[in-house]
Write an enzyme that holds these catalytic residues in place. Sequence first.
Site, short mmCIF file in Angstrom:
data_model
loop_
_atom_site.label_atom_id
_atom_site.label_comp_id
_atom_site.label_asym_id
_atom_site.label_seq_id
_atom_site.Cartn_x
_atom_site.Cartn_y
_atom_site.Cartn_z
N HIS A 1 -4.78 -98.93 -86.65
CA HIS A 1 -6.24 -99.01 -86.57
C HIS A 1 -6.81 -99.43 -87.93
CE1 HIS A 1 -5.71 -96.50 -82.93
NE2 HIS A 1 -6.89 -96.96 -82.57
N LYS B 1 -11.18 -95.49 -89.47
CA LYS B 1 -10.97 -94.54 -88.36
C LYS B 1 -10.84 -93.13 -88.91
CE LYS B 1 -8.25 -93.68 -84.20
NZ LYS B 1 -9.44 -93.29 -83.44
#
Length: 249
Positions: free
Chosen positions: A140, A144
């Site tokens: 990610h 995040k």
Amino acid sequence: MKTRLCLIGYGKMGKMIASLADSRDCEVVSSIDPNSPQSHAHITAETIGNADVCIDFSHPSVVLSNIHKVIALGKPLIVGTTGWSGHLEDIRHQVEKAGTGLVYGANFSIGMSVFTHIVTEAVKAFDHFDNYDIFGLEMHHNQKADSPSGTALELSKIIMENCSRKASTLFDTAYRRIEPHELHFASIRAGSIPGTHMVGFDSEADTIELVHRVRSRDGFAYGALQAAKWIVGRQGFYSFSQMISELLC
Ligand SMILES: NC(=O)c1ccc[n+]([C@@H]2O[C@H](COP(=O)([O-])OP(=O)(O)OC[C@H]3O[C@@H](n4cnc5c(N)ncnc54)[C@H](OP(=O)(O)O)[C@@H]3O)[C@@H](O)[C@H]2O)c1
């Protein structure tokens, strides 16, 4: 006839659902959001109007009270807002008592739900062949908040439940040789990487990699619209993955 929607919460998700509604044969007849000038401030029979179904993407601090109000008004409801998982059984009971319908989920992506289904079936299949090992990887963007992702936790749970050779998940670096019963599920955070989840199966002869990669948040909106059309005329309390399983049958 188009499915008439009342959007509860007119923020990023509410607006996205509104912009995609027409493409899924739905129309927004009302929106309720005390912080949006073009929306009504409160949930009442009048502000829901002639909507066939309500969709809530509001805020964890208000979602439970919204759910109670919509059930009391007897309207079907789709709930994308999280933060009320401790009340699932109470709400299930209320929905059943009121004879209405509700679909809820922390991830309304149709692609991710079908991916989860495919991973489950693949793990079951490879469980018959002990020369295949299993691994997971999620990547990610560097903003995040959580690591591992909630989806990685869910996928590792599915692997534990369906692979007799795996008994625990290692999300961190081992700094030793990994044990055969350990599933290694790694996380990487960097730059703007779109949410990516991979489950792999590896033998001496070959590797199989199943990958889900997010392209946009539209997937959540399409899933919510599909759930809205599905729940109209149905009674009961369903998770989004239960709905997808029923559609796949
Ligand atoms: N299940 C899924 O697939 C999925 C996907 C994406 C997001 N989500 C969740 O859905 C929720 C909304 O996401 P978002 O990105 O759309 O957030 P957002 O842009 O902040 O939109 C939420 C909107 O609801 C408003 N609101 C606050 N109190 C309300 C009330 N009593 N009644 C109606 N509306 C109210 C908020 O106002 P204020 O900003 O003034 O509070 C805001 O305008 C979050 O909990 C998010 O985690 C779920």
